[in-house]
Design an enzyme around this catalytic site. Structure first.
Site, PDB file in Angstrom:
ATOM      1  N   GLY A 172       1.423   9.227  -3.976  1.00  0.00           N
ATOM      2  CA  GLY A 172       2.695   9.665  -4.555  1.00  0.00           C
ATOM      3  C   GLY A 172       3.782   8.619  -4.391  1.00  0.00           C
ATOM      4  O   GLY A 172       4.975   8.955  -4.447  1.00  0.00           O
ATOM      5  N   TYR A 176       4.447   5.125  -9.098  1.00  0.00           N
ATOM      6  CA  TYR A 176       3.403   5.581 -10.020  1.00  0.00           C
ATOM      7  C   TYR A 176       3.620   7.054 -10.420  1.00  0.00           C
ATOM      8  O   TYR A 176       4.619   7.654 -10.061  1.00  0.00           O
ATOM      9  CB  TYR A 176       2.026   5.289  -9.420  1.00  0.00           C
ATOM     10  CG  TYR A 176       1.854   3.799  -9.214  1.00  0.00           C
ATOM     11  CD1 TYR A 176       1.892   2.924 -10.301  1.00  0.00           C
ATOM     12  CD2 TYR A 176       1.750   3.243  -7.942  1.00  0.00           C
ATOM     13  CE1 TYR A 176       1.793   1.544 -10.127  1.00  0.00           C
ATOM     14  CE2 TYR A 176       1.647   1.862  -7.759  1.00  0.00           C
ATOM     15  CZ  TYR A 176       1.679   1.018  -8.866  1.00  0.00           C
ATOM     16  OH  TYR A 176       1.605  -0.344  -8.701  1.00  0.00           O
TER      17      TYR A 176
END
Ligand SMILES: Cc1cc2nc3c(=O)[nH]c(=O)nc-3n(C[C@H](O)[C@H](O)[C@H](O)COP(=O)(O)O)c2cc1C
Length: 374
Positions: A172, A176
């Site tokens: 996370g 991205y």
């Protein structure tokens, strides 16, 4: 062994029940060296084996969960059952040397290079390009896309289980796709997936829930689930540290084994407020206390650096570049030979260090990334 370093070698048991033999993990590092079909190459396996003897766990390079999430040339895949044999080879290669194997599951979103994608088109929460030269405007994901990608994170988890991995790390971080849904820069949606801070949390938590659903359905063995995030974004709007504390609080409501704070420098302060020089990792550790173990990382080169970082209360440390430069970092500390730990590399060292060629080229051709001597 120098008694000052004993703390590095204390075992650690996660809430899932998996025990690490020591406190030092290998950080996830993309190596650009997988085969065209998304399978792991022999050169990669050799690279991991060279480094898996001392650390308690190896977090692999990130792996794409759908083809439209491939983020790098030479990235490997976990998007199809046909790749389970490849994943099995990787898990076995790591575990054979004594480390736990953790697969980092990922989708690149708007950061994927278009030439790596089946139709040349990136996707993201909203049709907002990243702030970098020539960035493509991504296609805004439909409700179906969102469901498909969340499901794919779960399917990749099932494949990791079938391949014999000891866990997965949800990527996370580092701008991205999962981070893009949490970011007010890349997520301008007004449906249930965006808008307020609470709604921007919905995609990350849906991924976490899907991963746990698959863990529950496909294994009765203890299985590690970790989550990696970046504490801030420099953009305006962008993720603030207060946003991140809200993310951390939300993540703490799930049975995650660890939170992994992705930074270049463990001691680095805020990138949004230059006057705030307090370490982001330490602030997160202080905030979360003993609710979830934190993995700290970033420019911790020597065992003294690691001891000092652990004195802040952070229980686990990941090493990235250090293990490329010195594959036997942990073994050398354990044997009292810390004085022989290499801290620079030379352009002639590729074979000795067992580094696949595409990664080696990136290392020696990217100024300032690694301490390269001629
Ligand atoms: C070659 C290389 C590839 C990386 N690839 C990833 C990756 O796939 N996933 C990720 O979360 N971080 C990735 N990172 C970031 C590292 O995990 C780590 O956070 C960073 O290098 C700082 O730690 P270090 O100073 O110990 O290297 C990469 C770093 C390097 C040097």
């Amino acid at each position: 062994m120098n008694p000052n370093y004993k703390k590095l070698f204390e075992p650690f048991t996660f809430r899932s029940g998996v025990t690490l033999k020591n406190r030092v993990l290998m950080a996830p590092m993309t190596n650009f060296s997988s085969n065209e079909d998304g399978s792991v190459s022999d050169a990669e396996l050799a690279y991991y084996q060279e480094r898996a003897g001392g650390v308690s766990a190896v977090v692999t390079a990130c792996v794409y969960v759908t083809k439209d999430g491939k983020g790098f040339p030479g990235e490997f895949g976990a998007d199809d059952d046909s790749l389970i044999p490849s994943l099995t080879r990787l898990a076995s290669a790591i575990k054979e040397k004594g480390a736990k194997a953790i697969l980092q599951i990922f989708h690149g979103g708007r950061m994927s290079p278009p030439d790596q994608l089946p139709d040349g088109q990136t996707i993201s929460a909203s049709a907002v390009a990243a702030e970098r030269p020539d960035a493509q405007v991504p296609r805004e994901m439909t409700e179906d896309d969102i469901t498909r990608v969340i499901t794919a994170f779960g399917d990749a988890t099932r494949r990791a289980i079938e391949a014999g991995f000891d866990g997965v790390e949800i990527h996370g971080a580092n701008t991205y796709l999962i981070q893009q849904f949490f970011s007010p820069h890349s997520n301008r949606r007004t449906d249930k997936w965006g808008g307020t801070l609470e709604k921007r949390l919905n995609f990350p938590t849906a991924v976490v829930e899907e991963v746990f659903k698959n863990v529950k359905a496909h294994t009765t063995e203890p299985f590690i689930v970790g989550y990696r995030f970046s504490p801030e974004e420099g953009e305006n709007p962008g993720i603030t540290f207060e946003d991140t504390l809200a993310l951390v609080d939300k993540l703490a409501t799930y049975p995650l084994d660890y939170l992994h704070v992705s930074v270049q420098n463990f001691w680095g302060g805020s990138i949004r407020d230059k006057d705030d020089t307090t370490s982001r990792v330490v602030r997160i550790q202080e905030h979360i206390g003993d609710q979830i173990p934190v993995i700290g990382v970033g420019s911790l080169h020597t065992p003294d650096d690691v001891v000092k970082a652990m004195q802040t209360g952070v229980p686990l440390i990941a090493l990235g570049r250090e293990l490329i430069i010195e594959p036997k970092w942990v073994e050398k500390v354990q044997e009292g030979k810390e004085d022989t730990i290499a801290t620079t590399l030379s352009k002639q060292d590729q074979e000795k260090l067992v580094v696949p060629t595409p990664l080696w080229q990136a290392i020696i051709n990217t100024p300032g990334w690694f301490p390269v001597k001629d």
